[in-house]
Scaffold this active site. Structure first.
Site, mmCIF file in Angstrom:
data_model
loop_
_atom_site.group_PDB
_atom_site.id
_atom_site.type_symbol
_atom_site.label_atom_id
_atom_site.label_comp_id
_atom_site.label_asym_id
_atom_site.label_seq_id
_atom_site.Cartn_x
_atom_site.Cartn_y
_atom_site.Cartn_z
ATOM 1 N N ARG A 1 8.484 1.035 -2.722
ATOM 2 C CA ARG A 1 8.998 2.093 -3.590
ATOM 3 C C ARG A 1 9.581 1.551 -4.890
ATOM 4 O O ARG A 1 9.573 2.236 -5.912
ATOM 5 C CB ARG A 1 10.048 2.914 -2.840
ATOM 6 C CG ARG A 1 9.457 3.801 -1.737
ATOM 7 C CD ARG A 1 10.566 4.505 -0.967
ATOM 8 N NE ARG A 1 11.454 3.545 -0.342
ATOM 9 C CZ ARG A 1 12.775 3.710 -0.210
ATOM 10 N NH1 ARG A 1 13.355 4.795 -0.662
ATOM 11 N NH2 ARG A 1 13.510 2.786 0.377
ATOM 12 N N ALA B 1 0.666 5.376 -0.179
ATOM 13 C CA ALA B 1 -0.183 6.566 -0.168
ATOM 14 C C ALA B 1 0.166 7.479 -1.338
ATOM 15 O O ALA B 1 1.315 7.865 -1.522
ATOM 16 C CB ALA B 1 -0.019 7.312 1.152
ATOM 17 N N GLN C 1 -6.008 -1.734 2.918
ATOM 18 C CA GLN C 1 -5.315 -1.443 4.171
ATOM 19 C C GLN C 1 -6.047 -0.333 4.925
ATOM 20 O O GLN C 1 -6.329 0.724 4.359
ATOM 21 C CB GLN C 1 -3.871 -1.015 3.945
ATOM 22 C CG GLN C 1 -3.119 -0.891 5.270
ATOM 23 C CD GLN C 1 -1.736 -0.317 5.140
ATOM 24 O OE1 GLN C 1 -1.562 0.869 4.887
ATOM 25 N NE2 GLN C 1 -0.724 -1.162 5.313
ATOM 26 N N ASN D 1 9.389 -7.127 3.720
ATOM 27 C CA ASN D 1 9.299 -5.871 2.983
ATOM 28 C C ASN D 1 10.479 -4.973 3.358
ATOM 29 O O ASN D 1 10.943 -4.994 4.487
ATOM 30 C CB ASN D 1 7.962 -5.205 3.337
ATOM 31 C CG ASN D 1 7.844 -3.769 2.872
ATOM 32 O OD1 ASN D 1 7.563 -2.881 3.672
ATOM 33 N ND2 ASN D 1 8.051 -3.509 1.602
ATOM 34 N N GLY D 2 10.935 -4.188 2.378
ATOM 35 C CA GLY D 2 11.985 -3.210 2.653
ATOM 36 C C GLY D 2 13.166 -3.349 1.706
ATOM 37 O O GLY D 2 13.811 -4.402 1.655
ATOM 38 N N CYS E 1 3.110 2.468 9.784
ATOM 39 C CA CYS E 1 3.334 3.790 9.194
ATOM 40 C C CYS E 1 4.151 4.663 10.151
ATOM 41 O O CYS E 1 3.764 4.860 11.304
ATOM 42 C CB CYS E 1 2.011 4.475 8.867
ATOM 43 S SG CYS E 1 2.230 6.122 8.137
ATOM 44 N N PRO F 1 0.858 -1.188 0.000
ATOM 45 C CA PRO F 1 0.000 0.000 0.000
ATOM 46 C C PRO F 1 0.895 1.239 0.000
ATOM 47 O O PRO F 1 1.760 1.382 0.871
ATOM 48 C CB PRO F 1 -0.785 -0.124 1.309
ATOM 49 C CG PRO F 1 0.003 -1.050 2.169
ATOM 50 C CD PRO F 1 0.835 -1.901 1.287
#
Length: 316
Positions: free
Chosen positions: A230, A23, A76, A205-206, A106, A21
């Site tokens: 990203r 934003a 989400q 993730n990351g 977040c 997700p």
């Protein structure tokens, strides 16, 4: 990377590659296109449970689904009020989604100060109540969180066990602490430790921008799948590579961007699309020869028609 299907509660995915997700980016069209080329699970931008409770049209706009969207469709939500989160999960607004993800990772200051997002890693009893209440919706539930609030408090293993005990069906761990925001090294060891302590699927993730990054993440953590964040903004075609379909040709990439432009305009209108797609094309062309000049030209492009003409001249 060896893609494989996953069983998550009553859901079965055709792969283990997730779109995070994001934003401002993962709107309905982008999710659909990423699913078309290899993303197994896609998530909406994070949606405020309070926004749904107070009947915010802006919040509901985030829940749009493009016709023909494939794969597992996730939404989400974020918030810190267990009752409000349950009501959001049980609402008709979320009925079209297969999976509800609870944002507990977040790091944005405004979210954190409100006791939402990664702030919930400081309050496990409250986080547990939120998960238990959302689970009452009958939906498959996932939780996304970080390795900890700060470098001195790495509590993702304890948090992962709490999530499982509270009813979560799958968890996603961003391998950085809240204080690191979105930069710095990924803590593979912390993810691996959490993975060893739970029985539900763990998504890592990351820092995944290439196939090598994905391979390293899986090898070092033992995770069941990976989530691209990203990396998808700059190179959505990573889903094609990771799912085994290979690197698309320059022509195929151009067709993807033109389709994204057309479908976004059809769903969201000229004004939104022009601003959004100028930004996206700038991401897609980063690092290419003349990218800085192209970015300046894109920002001065006033209409979707002219933007389409510019895209037709780009060799991706």
């Amino acid at each position: 990377m060896q893609a494989k299907g996953l069983k998550i509660a009553g859901l079965e995915t055709d792969g283990n590659i997730f779109l995070a997700p994001l934003a401002g980016y993962t709107n309905a069209v982008f999710r659909k296109l990423c699913a078309d080329i290899g993303a197994s699970v896609t998530y909406t931008e994070m949606v405020s449970a309070k926004g749904l409770f107070y009947d915010s049209q802006k919040t509901r706009d985030l829940l749009r689904i493009a016709d023909g969207c494939k794969g597992i469709r996730g939404c989400q939500i974020f918030g810190s009020d267990p009752d409000c989160m349950r009501e959001a999960a049980c609402s008709e607004d979320l009925a079209p989604f297969d999976l509800i993800d609870i944002n507990m990772g977040c790091p944005v200051p405004k979210i954190y100060r409100n006791g939402e997002g990664s702030a919930l890693m400081n309050d496990l009893p409250l986080a547990s109540r939120i998960i238990s209440e959302v689970k009452k919706s009958g939906k498959t539930v996932s939780v996304k969180f970080r390795t900890g609030p700060n470098p001195h408090t790495i509590n993702c293993s304890e948090f992962a066990c709490m999530c499982e005990d509270s009813g979560a069906d799958v968890i996603t761990i961003h391998g950085r602490v809240r204080d690191a925001m979105y930069s710095g090294p990924v803590n593979y060891e912390a993810i691996a430790d959490a993975k060893a302590k739970v029985h539900i699927p763990v998504i890592a993730n990351g820092g995944i921008f290439t196939e090598e990054d994905a391979d390293s993440m899986l090898a070092q953590t033992g995770a069941d799948g990976i989530m691209v964040a990203r990396g998808a903004m700059f190179n959505p075609w990573i889903f094609s590579v990771l799912s085994g379909k290979g690197e698309p040709s320059s022509e195929d990439k151009q067709a993807f961007v033109l389709r994204q432009l057309d479908e976004t305009e059809a769903m969201y209108g000229e004004r939104f699309t022009c601003v959004y797609m100028r930004k996206m094309v700038s991401f897609y062309t980063k690092g290419m020869p003349g990218a800085a000049r192209l970015r300046t030209e894109l920002l001065q492009t006033p209409t979707c028609k002219e933007l389409r003409e510019r895209v037709q001249d780009i060799e991706f």
